[in-house]
Design a protein around this motif. Sequence first.
Motif, PDB file in Angstrom:
ATOM      1  N   PRO A  55       7.582  13.746   3.145  1.00  0.00           N
ATOM      2  CA  PRO A  55       6.551  12.853   2.586  1.00  0.00           C
ATOM      3  C   PRO A  55       6.967  11.382   2.527  1.00  0.00           C
ATOM      4  O   PRO A  55       6.329  10.582   1.859  1.00  0.00           O
ATOM      5  CB  PRO A  55       6.356  13.418   1.173  1.00  0.00           C
ATOM      6  N   ASN A  56       8.078  11.007   3.238  1.00  0.00           N
ATOM      7  CA  ASN A  56       8.617   9.643   3.080  1.00  0.00           C
ATOM      8  C   ASN A  56       7.756   8.550   3.712  1.00  0.00           C
ATOM      9  O   ASN A  56       7.916   7.389   3.389  1.00  0.00           O
ATOM     10  CB  ASN A  56      10.046   9.564   3.640  1.00  0.00           C
ATOM     11  N   GLU A  57       6.804   8.930   4.602  1.00  0.00           N
ATOM     12  CA  GLU A  57       5.977   7.921   5.279  1.00  0.00           C
ATOM     13  C   GLU A  57       5.147   7.104   4.282  1.00  0.00           C
ATOM     14  O   GLU A  57       4.898   5.920   4.484  1.00  0.00           O
ATOM     15  CB  GLU A  57       5.042   8.625   6.275  1.00  0.00           C
ATOM     16  N   LEU A 108      13.420  12.201  -3.119  1.00  0.00           N
ATOM     17  CA  LEU A 108      11.953  12.287  -3.166  1.00  0.00           C
ATOM     18  C   LEU A 108      11.345  12.574  -1.803  1.00  0.00           C
ATOM     19  O   LEU A 108      10.238  13.088  -1.707  1.00  0.00           O
ATOM     20  CB  LEU A 108      11.348  10.989  -3.712  1.00  0.00           C
ATOM     21  N   SER A 109      12.079  12.224  -0.728  1.00  0.00           N
ATOM     22  CA  SER A 109      11.533  12.451   0.613  1.00  0.00           C
ATOM     23  C   SER A 109      11.828  13.868   1.112  1.00  0.00           C
ATOM     24  O   SER A 109      11.609  14.186   2.267  1.00  0.00           O
ATOM     25  CB  SER A 109      12.063  11.410   1.596  1.00  0.00           C
ATOM     26  N   SER A 110      12.295  14.728   0.214  1.00  0.00           N
ATOM     27  CA  SER A 110      12.543  16.131   0.575  1.00  0.00           C
ATOM     28  C   SER A 110      11.203  16.860   0.724  1.00  0.00           C
ATOM     29  O   SER A 110      10.250  16.580   0.000  1.00  0.00           O
ATOM     30  CB  SER A 110      13.367  16.799  -0.530  1.00  0.00           C
ATOM     31  N   GLY A 114      10.004   1.807   0.539  1.00  0.00           N
ATOM     32  CA  GLY A 114      11.320   1.859   1.183  1.00  0.00           C
ATOM     33  C   GLY A 114      12.481   2.098   0.250  1.00  0.00           C
ATOM     34  O   GLY A 114      13.482   2.705   0.635  1.00  0.00           O
ATOM     35  N   ASP A 115      12.381   1.625  -1.002  1.00  0.00           N
ATOM     36  CA  ASP A 115      13.515   1.757  -1.929  1.00  0.00           C
ATOM     37  C   ASP A 115      13.450   3.036  -2.772  1.00  0.00           C
ATOM     38  O   ASP A 115      14.144   3.158  -3.774  1.00  0.00           O
ATOM     39  CB  ASP A 115      13.591   0.525  -2.840  1.00  0.00           C
ATOM     40  N   SER A 116      12.622   4.003  -2.357  1.00  0.00           N
ATOM     41  CA  SER A 116      12.511   5.261  -3.111  1.00  0.00           C
ATOM     42  C   SER A 116      13.793   6.074  -2.984  1.00  0.00           C
ATOM     43  O   SER A 116      14.511   5.966  -1.992  1.00  0.00           O
ATOM     44  CB  SER A 116      11.340   6.107  -2.600  1.00  0.00           C
ATOM     45  N   GLY A 131       0.797  -1.224   0.000  1.00  0.00           N
ATOM     46  CA  GLY A 131       0.000   0.000   0.000  1.00  0.00           C
ATOM     47  C   GLY A 131       0.827   1.270   0.000  1.00  0.00           C
ATOM     48  O   GLY A 131       0.299   2.373   0.105  1.00  0.00           O
ATOM     49  N   LYS A 132       2.157   1.126  -0.137  1.00  0.00           N
ATOM     50  CA  LYS A 132       3.045   2.290  -0.207  1.00  0.00           C
ATOM     51  C   LYS A 132       3.192   2.738  -1.660  1.00  0.00           C
ATOM     52  O   LYS A 132       3.000   1.950  -2.582  1.00  0.00           O
ATOM     53  CB  LYS A 132       4.437   1.963   0.375  1.00  0.00           C
TER      54      LYS A 132
END
Length: 447
Positions: A356-358, A368-370, A362-364, A28-29
Amino acid sequence: MEDNKIAVGLDIGTTKIVAMIGRKNEYGKIEVIGIGKAKSLGVKRGVVSNITQTIQSIQQAVDEAESVSGIKIEDVVVGIAGQHIRSLHHSDYITRNNADEVIEESDIYNLVNQVHKLVMLPGEEIIHVLPQEFKVDSQSDIKEPIGMYGGRLEANFHVVVGQVSSIRNIGRCIKSAGLNLNEITLEPLASAEAVLSQEEKEAGVALIDIGGGTTDLAIFKDGIIRHTAVIPFGGNVITDDIKEGCSIIEKQAELLKIKFGSAWPGENKESEIVSIPGLRGREPKEITLKNLSKIIHARVQEIIEHVYLEIKNYGHETQKGKLIAGIVLTGGGAQLKHLRQLVEYITGMDARIGFPNEHLAGDSEEALSSPAFATAVGLLMESLEKEVKVEKTEEIVEEFIPENIEVDNDEEERELEPKAEIEKKPKKKSFFEKFTEGLKDFLDNAE
């Protein structure tokens, strides 16, 4: 990999345009399979000011995302912000024909639809009608009225309004870039989806999204959106101040802000100096970091005070409206050093930086989590949700048809009821499914 499970979010910002292609994995990620970025040249303070340049920037971002993912982009969910956005509170009610029947989704749809008919100022259009609490007969503070009995259904609404011309200009840019406009979402709502937890929304939280041209605010309490606002200045104003204050060019000012900028002047000593190359063989300029942080501090303080005024207007200082979870900062401007400490000092509220990393797999990529990609991730989530809603509606249609064929008595009546409900369900979710049709017709006729 099924193409219908893939969705696209398009963030048209003042400094950058981001196209993000993704899908949900088995947990669901969100798995981002392609991202394209382009410098935004035709947008000022969140509003399209140059159609041709905006189209080129959109095409550049989309082409990059397509080449990375190998997937052709057709439909997009787009974010809208800008100084023309305003919000208001409105209460409305409907009287149901039969109080002996339970309240259904179609009743809520009728109530929301009634609010959409509100008369706005000339040139304005309703973007979102967001129900807050419902009231059934004399019973108030109901979050979910479906399944209850009652003759009068009443609700408080948070209504987001924008300029028709600005919305149509975005529509024109999307269409001219060869894309279909699936839905328009208010950017702070998209950012909130990406960085806020349900617990924070319940406890009460203010999301501050500091972009290049605008600072967006979204306030949640008891899990419901309570207030939204768009303040017409952001990170670009800080860069302009550095440019003027230090007599340097914009590119150098932006680099200074990112590399050495701090929102807390006490952090730097007088002796810390940065040397900037002079133009065309001129002498290099020497700038003290203390002076730089003083310039940044003054402007950031002004932005925060504007936002805090909006938070106070919402009623944060009252017992009922207290925001227990404090403030969440996101957007490109949230990366400024010591911003969190300054926000806590000015507002007296707890603050954290929202990543927004939640919701990402996991392998993003780490980039992108900025916080700068919070809106793009939120729009992608909105786009994926839309895909799921369409699928569910199709499944319901398939379920209803065989049951109705087997029944002989009152067949016509039964057949009409579920179909009417099914048609209403997708419409209820977003007014833009109706508005976008009108927008497409307008754009087609304009050609």
